[in-house]
Design a protein around this motif. Sequence first.
Motif, PDB file in Angstrom:
ATOM      1  N   ALA A   1      -7.543 -29.634  32.162  1.00 57.93           N
ATOM      2  CA  ALA A   1      -6.340 -28.947  32.026  1.00 57.93           C
ATOM      3  C   ALA A   1      -6.277 -28.273  33.143  1.00 57.93           C
ATOM      4  CB  ALA A   1      -6.648 -28.042  30.887  1.00 57.93           C
ATOM      5  N   GLU A   2      -7.096 -27.546  33.732  1.00 58.72           N
ATOM      6  CA  GLU A   2      -6.921 -26.675  34.876  1.00 58.72           C
ATOM      7  C   GLU A   2      -6.408 -27.540  36.017  1.00 58.72           C
ATOM      8  OE1 GLU A   2      -9.986 -23.392  35.755  1.00 58.72           O
ATOM      9  OE2 GLU A   2      -8.155 -23.150  34.549  1.00 58.72           O
TER      10      GLU A   2
ATOM     11  N   TYR B   1      -2.910 -28.326  35.545  1.00 59.95           N
ATOM     12  CA  TYR B   1      -1.977 -27.184  35.746  1.00 59.95           C
ATOM     13  C   TYR B   1      -1.824 -26.911  37.247  1.00 59.95           C
ATOM     14  CZ  TYR B   1      -0.347 -22.363  35.080  1.00 59.95           C
ATOM     15  OH  TYR B   1       0.378 -21.065  34.867  1.00 59.95           O
TER      16      TYR B   1
ATOM     17  N   LEU C   1       0.527 -29.334  38.963  1.00 63.64           N
ATOM     18  CA  LEU C   1       2.071 -29.060  38.822  1.00 63.64           C
ATOM     19  C   LEU C   1       2.409 -27.898  39.523  1.00 63.64           C
ATOM     20  CD1 LEU C   1       4.256 -29.914  36.994  1.00 63.64           C
ATOM     21  CD2 LEU C   1       3.777 -28.138  35.447  1.00 63.64           C
TER      22      LEU C   1
ATOM     23  N   VAL D   1      -5.777 -23.411  40.857  1.00 65.11           N
ATOM     24  CA  VAL D   1      -5.790 -21.906  40.237  1.00 65.11           C
ATOM     25  C   VAL D   1      -7.234 -21.891  39.862  1.00 65.11           C
ATOM     26  CG1 VAL D   1      -3.682 -22.196  39.531  1.00 65.11           C
ATOM     27  CG2 VAL D   1      -5.279 -23.149  38.064  1.00 65.11           C
TER      28      VAL D   1
ATOM     29  N   THR E   1      11.228 -31.270  37.723  1.00 67.17           N
ATOM     30  CA  THR E   1       9.812 -30.453  37.077  1.00 67.17           C
ATOM     31  C   THR E   1       9.692 -30.975  35.721  1.00 67.17           C
ATOM     32  OG1 THR E   1      10.370 -28.676  38.599  1.00 67.17           O
ATOM     33  CG2 THR E   1       8.651 -28.333  37.084  1.00 67.17           C
ATOM     34  N   GLN E   2      10.706 -30.650  34.890  1.00 65.69           N
ATOM     35  CA  GLN E   2      10.347 -31.159  33.376  1.00 65.69           C
ATOM     36  C   GLN E   2      10.082 -32.439  33.247  1.00 65.69           C
ATOM     37  OE1 GLN E   2      14.385 -29.763  31.869  1.00 65.69           O
ATOM     38  NE2 GLN E   2      13.477 -27.931  31.131  1.00 65.69           N
TER      39      GLN E   2
ATOM     40  N   ALA F   1       6.436 -33.018  34.200  1.00 65.27           N
ATOM     41  CA  ALA F   1       5.420 -32.338  33.516  1.00 65.27           C
ATOM     42  C   ALA F   1       5.334 -33.547  32.444  1.00 65.27           C
ATOM     43  CB  ALA F   1       5.861 -31.252  32.905  1.00 65.27           C
TER      44      ALA F   1
ATOM     45  N   ARG G   1       1.815 -35.558  31.380  1.00 59.75           N
ATOM     46  CA  ARG G   1       0.991 -35.212  30.230  1.00 59.75           C
ATOM     47  C   ARG G   1       0.884 -36.615  29.327  1.00 59.75           C
ATOM     48  NH1 ARG G   1      -2.030 -31.446  28.304  1.00 59.75           N
ATOM     49  NH2 ARG G   1      -1.683 -31.104  30.582  1.00 59.75           N
TER      50      ARG G   1
ATOM     51  N   ALA H   1      -4.099 -25.034  26.730  1.00 56.09           N
ATOM     52  CA  ALA H   1      -3.847 -25.598  28.012  1.00 56.09           C
ATOM     53  C   ALA H   1      -2.378 -26.252  27.881  1.00 56.09           C
ATOM     54  CB  ALA H   1      -4.782 -26.847  28.379  1.00 56.09           C
ATOM     55  N   GLU H   2      -2.006 -26.993  26.967  1.00 57.79           N
ATOM     56  CA  GLU H   2      -0.721 -27.726  26.724  1.00 57.79           C
ATOM     57  C   GLU H   2       0.438 -26.699  26.674  1.00 57.79           C
ATOM     58  OE1 GLU H   2      -0.220 -31.201  24.071  1.00 57.79           O
ATOM     59  OE2 GLU H   2      -0.805 -31.229  26.210  1.00 57.79           O
TER      60      GLU H   2
ATOM     61  N   ASP I   1       0.174 -23.518  28.210  1.00 59.51           N
ATOM     62  CA  ASP I   1       0.242 -23.245  29.625  1.00 59.51           C
ATOM     63  C   ASP I   1       1.012 -24.073  30.759  1.00 59.51           C
ATOM     64  OD1 ASP I   1      -0.939 -20.809  29.059  1.00 59.51           O
ATOM     65  OD2 ASP I   1      -2.620 -21.032  30.166  1.00 59.51           O
ATOM     66  N   TYR I   2       0.623 -25.218  30.511  1.00 58.73           N
ATOM     67  CA  TYR I   2       1.236 -26.430  31.333  1.00 58.73           C
ATOM     68  C   TYR I   2       2.939 -26.440  30.773  1.00 58.73           C
ATOM     69  CZ  TYR I   2       1.642 -30.864  33.354  1.00 58.73           C
ATOM     70  OH  TYR I   2       1.897 -32.121  34.324  1.00 58.73           O
TER      71      TYR I   2
ATOM     72  N   LEU J   1       4.732 -23.488  32.638  1.00 59.90           N
ATOM     73  CA  LEU J   1       4.812 -23.729  33.933  1.00 59.90           C
ATOM     74  C   LEU J   1       6.360 -24.632  34.290  1.00 59.90           C
ATOM     75  CD1 LEU J   1       3.993 -22.600  36.770  1.00 59.90           C
ATOM     76  CD2 LEU J   1       2.595 -24.685  36.523  1.00 59.90           C
ATOM     77  N   ALA J   2       6.244 -25.833  33.485  1.00 58.16           N
ATOM     78  CA  ALA J   2       7.338 -26.492  33.636  1.00 58.16           C
ATOM     79  C   ALA J   2       8.672 -26.449  32.778  1.00 58.16           C
ATOM     80  CB  ALA J   2       6.802 -28.027  33.162  1.00 58.16           C
TER      81      ALA J   2
ATOM     82  N   VAL K   1      -0.680 -16.453  36.369  1.00 55.23           N
ATOM     83  CA  VAL K   1      -0.866 -16.702  34.587  1.00 55.23           C
ATOM     84  C   VAL K   1      -2.264 -17.067  34.434  1.00 55.23           C
ATOM     85  CG1 VAL K   1      -0.197 -18.579  32.898  1.00 55.23           C
ATOM     86  CG2 VAL K   1       1.561 -17.460  34.447  1.00 55.23           C
ATOM     87  N   ARG K   2      -2.805 -18.070  35.285  1.00 55.95           N
ATOM     88  CA  ARG K   2      -3.985 -18.560  34.954  1.00 55.95           C
ATOM     89  C   ARG K   2      -5.234 -17.257  35.133  1.00 55.95           C
ATOM     90  NH1 ARG K   2      -6.406 -23.065  33.132  1.00 55.95           N
ATOM     91  NH2 ARG K   2      -4.135 -23.037  32.587  1.00 55.95           N
TER      92      ARG K   2
END
Lengths: 454, 454
Positions: free
Chosen positions: A262-263, A266, A269, A274, A335-336, A339, A343, B262-263, B265-266, B269-270, B342-343
Amino acid sequence: MEIFERNFEENLAHFTHQLRHDQMTRFRTEFLALHYYDQAKLFKSLEDEDRLKIYQYLSPSELAEIFDMLENEHEEIEGYFEEMANPYAASVLSEMYPDNAVDVLNNISNRERVNLYLHLMPTDSAREISRLMNYLDDTAGSIMTTEYIAVDMDLTLQEAYYYLRQQAIDAETIYYVYVIDEEKHLRGVLSLRELIINEESKKVKDMMNTRVISVQVNDDVEEVAQLVQDYDLLAMPVVGFDSELLGIITVDDILDVVKEEAESDYSGLAAVDVSEVHETPGSAARSRLPWLITLLFLGMGTSTLISRYDALISQASVLSAFVTLITGTAGNAGTQSLAVAVRKITNKTEDTHVVKAFFFELLTGVATGLIVGIAVFLIVVAWQRNIALGGVTAVSMAAAIIVANLAGALIPKLMDKIGFDPAVASGPFITTLSDLTSVFIYFTVAQMFMDYLL
Amino acid sequence: MEIFERNFEENLAHFTHQLRHDQMTRFRTEFLALHYYDQAKLFKSLEDEDRLKIYQYLSPSELAEIFDMLENEHEEIEGYFEEMANPYAASVLSEMYPDNAVDVLNNISNRERVNLYLHLMPTDSAREISRLMNYLDDTAGSIMTTEYIAVDMDLTLQEAYYYLRQQAIDAETIYYVYVIDEEKHLRGVLSLRELIINEESKKVKDMMNTRVISVQVNDDVEEVAQLVQDYDLLAMPVVGFDSELLGIITVDDILDVVKEEAESDYSGLAAVDVSEVHETPGSAARSRLPWLITLLFLGMGTSTLISRYDALISQASVLSAFVTLITGTAGNAGTQSLAVAVRKITNKTEDTHVVKAFFFELLTGVATGLIVGIAVFLIVVAWQRNIALGGVTAVSMAAAIIVANLAGALIPKLMDKIGFDPAVASGPFITTLSDLTSVFIYFTVAQMFMDYLL
């Protein structure tokens, strides 16, 4: 309970005092009564001189329990090992769970030191650890441990239970008993629950579950993590090419994999790692600059493109007002879609063909672009009282969104196909790339309708 | 083994055939031998008419095992329950693990239906489930189960073991035995490992670990997840205000929490919810449009600002070439600092004061801005042979990066302070906001040095 109730700082002062006043017996009694994680937190916060005391007060196996909790802090651990006498360090490593010891050794940059440790530890530990060190990063083999419990299929449940009791101190998990044949092939699994609730005289082979979920030693850790989640397992057996049982992966390591994955998505992106913690602004800046500078050059492409339309802008300077609106909105749309695409690939939720994905994103882009385009048209016409300008802005906006959508969706998909990590295609990369295409679209459309704009 | 080897589509066809030809006995033998997760995958893929057969072939408790694996697919589950006869549905719910049943019921929109189910199930199940339904979303209480094993502290290990064997079929995990006193206060914990390797005649109270890690029923699930990871636990006990044991949270639910966190947060961001799977481009577009349109209005602010500098652009149209370079780069820098901020908040890695964070990000921004500024200066001067233009671009770039960095770092921190989820401050929001400030900085600086630019 008394010590536990005090807060961390007081605890730290308390134990530091004991270390400095040579109160070894009291220190051992109180410190070893704490949970390993709390021991580890305290250990990390000690001054250098006090840590040296710890290496005298605690046995290698006691320290190994602490180091098993620190597995992810490679840099610190490397420093601790350097502080210890080499034979003591080797003992600690051999007492740790093999998967954690491998993790530590793989992160020690000095290869000679690693070899020294391996030579100083008992031969069977060294052989075990060397073998595990051969597995590639991010494969099941790289995070598995060999301390599992496996029994012969011809035992009775009672015999298996007694065997398990003997092995229970060393094993990383005792909650699954794996069943193997003479060639060590994995043939089944019994949970400890099944072992203890069934009739003792039954045979393991009659009670075991033969549909055992297992992974290959070279399987990707992310796939393993997904299976553990899907099947709600506490441990996953790892087998070789001939189904021979090589090790197990426990759920605590799977939690780490999920977290790291996940990190990394993130970070991808955002175009910045991070997971690194920076002590100084200088080091924070250093971690952010590579992407910024790289993208600066891509951005220069956009500037060069705009400068080519100098004459157009001089004639109709109102055009510049909408450049950032179009590049910005298309960048957001890109960006959308990026992502969503990343995913989908990570989750493997669907394995759609590139062509199908292309049309899906094309249509999504058309729908999005159409609606945003209409909104822009209305706003621009109301504001500038210029229908042609509204039309140019709206059409460019719609086209820019469609292109950004497609780029966001297809770039990670193509990267995945050619074997790159799709998460590396960051949001900032897509927005910067989309700036270029959006500007090109905008000025091309504007040029076409120049006569109506003025 | 035979069925297991075949691939999914063949399996599905095989079982569908059995269902349609009323081969109930064979179906039950083969289907129930599969892992629950595989049963669930097949069940989900059946045609409507075949699913109706399943409700006749499987007992409520057999179906409950399948539904326990489907816990996260709320919409589908709601549909399945509507297909069943109400008493059968109520039975299935009462046979599921209470935390999963609560999850399902909380996601059924028709409250009357929920009440009907609760009335139709055994009173003790209904009471249990109603009680759990009262806990707020995202608290420990909302994901805990009440099917744990707890023993009295005065038992011997042997007595505790026999009690555990009796309870083992129902409990969600048997690998921790919690120790309570007469008022149900949590006093200690024994792992099953400790229970079986120690002398049977010893007392539970002498062998138990009194430093038991527990959480309060209203604690945030993300904090619970962090503790489970830190302490490598398989289950976490949940207590009320008076330390009375209320339930446990198992590691499989913690994995779900980590994944969802995680999902989210991701997605934040997007600026798009990546956890939703869209069947049609229309529904995908609908999920992306709200943010795009909202940000369009913010972007219009930037357009308005640029249009105010119309005269300036007419005089020096070369200025427009660098607008997207500055907005783009500052936006990238802002996205990076947002992600890091955020992280940090999510991980609670440090609890720095806003003022300290401000200076840290200010200095990071200055360092980043300085280096990017120098790069831009050199590029622009080499390209345009105009030192003043290089200076204006470089200074604006540096200032825009510093501002974007600060905004990216401080907006989530302030949102967190006033109680909002900082992850909602998305990358697209920061880039769009930073467009506005960057344009303002750029044209202000350009205006100041107008005389030198031409």
